[in-house]
Scaffold this active site. Structure first.
Site, PDB file in Angstrom:
ATOM      1  N   ARG A   1       3.893 -11.467  26.385  1.00  0.00           N
ATOM      2  CA  ARG A   1       2.887 -12.032  25.478  1.00  0.00           C
ATOM      3  C   ARG A   1       3.359 -12.100  24.028  1.00  0.00           C
ATOM      4  O   ARG A   1       2.704 -12.725  23.194  1.00  0.00           O
ATOM      5  CB  ARG A   1       1.586 -11.232  25.584  1.00  0.00           C
ATOM      6  CG  ARG A   1       0.783 -11.564  26.836  1.00  0.00           C
ATOM      7  CD  ARG A   1      -0.558 -10.864  26.808  1.00  0.00           C
ATOM      8  NE  ARG A   1      -0.451  -9.475  27.224  1.00  0.00           N
ATOM      9  CZ  ARG A   1      -1.439  -8.591  27.113  1.00  0.00           C
ATOM     10  NH1 ARG A   1      -2.592  -8.941  26.553  1.00  0.00           N
ATOM     11  NH2 ARG A   1      -1.283  -7.351  27.536  1.00  0.00           N
ATOM     12  N   MET A   2       4.508 -11.499  23.728  1.00  0.00           N
ATOM     13  CA  MET A   2       5.066 -11.632  22.390  1.00  0.00           C
ATOM     14  C   MET A   2       5.643 -13.028  22.179  1.00  0.00           C
ATOM     15  O   MET A   2       5.915 -13.431  21.045  1.00  0.00           O
ATOM     16  CB  MET A   2       6.153 -10.579  22.151  1.00  0.00           C
ATOM     17  CG  MET A   2       5.664  -9.149  22.154  1.00  0.00           C
ATOM     18  SD  MET A   2       4.417  -8.788  20.901  1.00  0.00           S
ATOM     19  CE  MET A   2       5.361  -8.940  19.393  1.00  0.00           C
TER      20      MET A   2
END
Length: 257
Positions: A20-21
């Site tokens: 999700r980064m």
């Protein structure tokens, strides 16, 4: 390290990718206040007096180790080749610590806002209570995304269990006390418990929080200490979390402690 009742080692869980980064960089290598996230967790363990420290690596293991080049005398970097859950990761870390005795802190490499006084209070509560495990919790307005710590009577009673959100009932999801992923275990208890954890859950993973529930069921003692500042439980999962953590550290004056 001197073994004995007051000996303290640490395991830092840092093997995940952090999808999700939205970055090719391993999550724990993203910087906060000019330092990789993993540095904040390791330094917190050091300031708490933990040694040795096993940093469990996986994704970009070499780069995570390189982040400590020249500053790794007290560190080992066991590799979690398959990401099979936090219980499995803790087992990999425990294997690198050898036959030590005493207590072991378990920290998450992506939870960088722990204060020194909070870890000191966690260690003190654990040792004064004689519990097999003490978990750091936080009372938050929006607990979504976190595991819940359940207490007897549904309120401020003794710890009854720790349940992951994916496996929680509707009523359990309404609980606002979250599991921060920060623990202190009696090392012998953890060594005897990890092999008995089963991946019988919706994620098909070995959950470290199951060790809390097992301590309760086996009457070994499980304690929970709410953090004085709920922000200390913030896990960095996406760029928004990282920006929020930067703002929190700036408000503190730039220090993670």
């Amino acid at each position: 390290m001197t073994q004995g009742a007051n000996a303290l080692a640490a395991i830092v869980l840092a093997a995940g990718k952090g999808r999700r980064m939205k970055s090719p960089l391993a999550k724990v290598l993203h910087t906060l206040a000019g330092r990789p996230l993993i540095h904040h967790a390791v330094e917190a363990a050091r300031r708490a007096g933990a040694a040795p420290i096993a940093v469990v690596v996986g994704h970009q293991a070499g780069a995570v180790r390189e982040a400590f080049a020249g500053d790794e005398a007290d560190l080992s970097f066991p590799v979690q080749a398959e990401q099979l859950g936090t219980g499995h990761a803790a087992s990999v870390g425990l294997g690198a610590l050898g036959g030590l005795s005493g207590d072991v802190l378990v920290l998450c490499g992506d939870v960088p806002l722990l204060r020194d006084e909070t870890l000191e209070a966690l260690i003190r509560r654990h040792r004064e209570s004689g519990a097999a495990v003490t978990v750091l919790t936080a009372l938050v307005e929006d607990p979504s995304g976190y595991g819940r710590v359940l207490r007897e009577g549904g309120g401020g009673g003794r710890v009854a269990a720790s349940v992951e959100e994916a496996d929680a009932t509707g009523a359990q999801r309404a609980v606002r006390e979250i599991n921060s992923g920060t623990y202190i275990f009696d090392l012998a208890f953890l060594a005897g418990t990890l092999p008995r954890i089963r991946a019988e859950n919706r994620q098909g993973e070995y959950y470290l929080p199951d060790a809390v529930s097992m301590a309760v069921a086996e009457k070994k003692g499980a304690e929970a200490l709410p953090a004085g500042h709920p922000e200390e439980a913030l896990g960095i999962n996406d760029p928004g979390d990282l920006a929020r953590a930067e703002a929190i550290l700036a408000a503190r004056g730039g220090a993670s402690s």
